[in-house]
Write a protein that holds these residues in place. Sequence first.
Motif, PDB file in Angstrom:
ATOM      1  N   LEU A  93       4.429   5.734   5.477  1.00 25.28           N
ATOM      2  CA  LEU A  93       3.879   4.466   4.983  1.00 25.28           C
ATOM      3  C   LEU A  93       2.579   4.587   5.609  1.00 25.28           C
ATOM      4  CD1 LEU A  93       6.658   1.833   5.170  1.00 25.28           C
ATOM      5  CD2 LEU A  93       5.443   3.044   3.262  1.00 25.28           C
ATOM      6  N   LEU A 107      -0.634   6.068   4.218  1.00 29.86           N
ATOM      7  CA  LEU A 107      -1.419   5.660   3.196  1.00 29.86           C
ATOM      8  C   LEU A 107      -2.690   4.887   3.466  1.00 29.86           C
ATOM      9  CD1 LEU A 107       1.718   3.785   1.612  1.00 29.86           C
ATOM     10  CD2 LEU A 107       0.647   5.703   0.805  1.00 29.86           C
ATOM     11  N   LEU A 138       0.864  -0.763   2.448  1.00 29.28           N
ATOM     12  CA  LEU A 138       1.744  -1.048   1.166  1.00 29.28           C
ATOM     13  C   LEU A 138       2.323  -2.450   1.114  1.00 29.28           C
ATOM     14  CD1 LEU A 138       2.695   0.601  -1.324  1.00 29.28           C
ATOM     15  CD2 LEU A 138       4.862   0.869  -0.156  1.00 29.28           C
ATOM     16  N   SER A 162       3.027  -3.758  -5.266  1.00 31.19           N
ATOM     17  CA  SER A 162       2.231  -2.594  -5.572  1.00 31.19           C
ATOM     18  C   SER A 162       2.822  -1.653  -6.427  1.00 31.19           C
ATOM     19  CB  SER A 162       1.868  -1.868  -4.051  1.00 31.19           C
ATOM     20  OG  SER A 162       1.146  -2.770  -3.382  1.00 31.19           O
ATOM     21  N   VAL A 213       3.516   2.322  -7.539  1.00 29.62           N
ATOM     22  CA  VAL A 213       3.264   3.546  -6.756  1.00 29.62           C
ATOM     23  C   VAL A 213       3.809   4.451  -7.621  1.00 29.62           C
ATOM     24  CG1 VAL A 213       3.313   2.229  -4.235  1.00 29.62           C
ATOM     25  CG2 VAL A 213       5.533   3.066  -5.354  1.00 29.62           C
ATOM     26  N   GLN A 242       7.221  11.123  -0.225  1.00 28.45           N
ATOM     27  CA  GLN A 242       5.813  11.071  -0.158  1.00 28.45           C
ATOM     28  C   GLN A 242       5.467   9.774  -1.022  1.00 28.45           C
ATOM     29  OE1 GLN A 242       3.184  14.349  -1.448  1.00 28.45           O
ATOM     30  NE2 GLN A 242       4.724  15.760  -1.113  1.00 28.45           N
ATOM     31  N   ILE A 243       4.233   9.016  -0.709  1.00 26.26           N
ATOM     32  CA  ILE A 243       4.107   7.762  -1.644  1.00 26.26           C
ATOM     33  C   ILE A 243       2.592   7.756  -1.963  1.00 26.26           C
ATOM     34  CG2 ILE A 243       4.064   5.266  -1.671  1.00 26.26           C
ATOM     35  CD1 ILE A 243       6.581   5.283  -0.021  1.00 26.26           C
ATOM     36  N   ARG A 244       2.262   7.717  -3.151  1.00 22.73           N
ATOM     37  CA  ARG A 244       0.988   7.500  -3.617  1.00 22.73           C
ATOM     38  C   ARG A 244       0.794   6.120  -4.356  1.00 22.73           C
ATOM     39  NH1 ARG A 244      -0.182  13.728  -6.114  1.00 22.73           N
ATOM     40  NH2 ARG A 244       0.387  14.997  -4.246  1.00 22.73           N
ATOM     41  N   PRO A 245      -0.159   5.330  -3.901  1.00 18.60           N
ATOM     42  CA  PRO A 245      -0.413   4.108  -4.887  1.00 18.60           C
ATOM     43  C   PRO A 245      -1.031   4.692  -6.098  1.00 18.60           C
ATOM     44  CG  PRO A 245      -1.448   4.138  -2.479  1.00 18.60           C
ATOM     45  CD  PRO A 245      -0.831   5.219  -2.703  1.00 18.60           C
TER      46      PRO A 245
END
Length: 417
Positions: A80, A83, A87, A91, A93, A114-117
């Motif tokens: 987080l 980013l 977040l 949102s 994602v 992994q997190i991608r907006p």
Amino acid sequence: MSNTPRKIPATAGETTAEQPWPVRLLSSKLTDYVSRSPAVWVEGQVVQLTRRPGQTTCYLTLRDPDVDLSFNVSVHVRVLDALPTPLQDGSRVVMRARAQLFPRRGSLSLFAEQIRPVGVGELLAQLDHLRRLLTAEGLFSADRKRPLPFLPNVVGLICGRASAAERDVVENARRRWPAVRFEIRAVAVQGPKAVEDVVGALRSLDADPTVDVVVVARGGGSVEDLLPFSNEALLRVVSACRTPIVSAIGHEVDKPLLDLVADVAASTPTDAGKRIVPDMEAELNGIRQTRRRARQAVTSRLQREAATIASLRSRPVLADPHRLLTDRSDLVTNQRERAARALANRLSHAHQDVGHLRQRVRALSPLATMERGYAVVSGPGGQVVRSAGEISPGDPLRIRVHEGEFAAEARALGSQS
């Protein structure tokens, strides 16, 4: 009772009612199977993000934006922190996650690596794809759009709680038609619950037989804020409604897909308030103008008819109605006099003709000859004697003269001498 240990089947397909798997074995095999499954990229909407100070693991729920499905997700705080922007709930994602099964609870969750907006460009591309899909299905066709009622009995309004959009719609509608009634559903118009709340309010108002039109209103916002009004599930519910739907989302530049599927797309909530009801003052002015034109038309017609009657009455035949009868009476009198004179002349001529004929007949009559001294001699049989040879001496004779008759007897002329 046999002390021989029970044989446990090696695979699920070998289990039977007599040889089942114990729960611990099923849990162990499922945990092993899930742990060996590869990581997957999945897209969704973040809700219920929980981050407690001092903990290295955070928890959130990844929700499908179109249907009521979700997964619990755990993620390390460093993911987080990496980013570009924090977040937030709601949102969109894309995350790379592995499935994990907790044996004690028997629950399946995801662990995000992994997190991608999802960027605005990607959201717009998804919306464009959905727009093409629904266009091909005919949901945006003008043929299926229904006209708004002229004066709705009740207006259904779906909007945020105590929002400016509600005020704009209600005040502008009541300014135009003070007696308008509203059935208001205050719902979430942003965030993860927006689609569910709006869909529920739509179905509730559409099922109300007193509601004649439904307005879905919201103020302006970013592309992400207005995403619920381009949600496929929401759009399909709107297309299935029997009640006409008015979309009043955002400002003039905001164009959610709801504008395309709704029966009427208002540019703003204020515009929606003006379009759902007529302007009472304008309608009263229209009625007054119509009455004035009708009165003028009737007055003009009466004046034309009065002028026509006056023109007819000024004509000689109507100015002196007896004149026509007098003229005809004189004509009849003249004709009667002429007929009387003609008849008298005709009778006079006929009388003269009869006199002439009488004289001619009299001149030809034996009586006229006897007036001159002639007589008619009739023999014994009453026949007229035309020669002496027709009678014999001694035959009785009847001699008729002009003024009477007498008898005689025939004698021979020779014996007298």
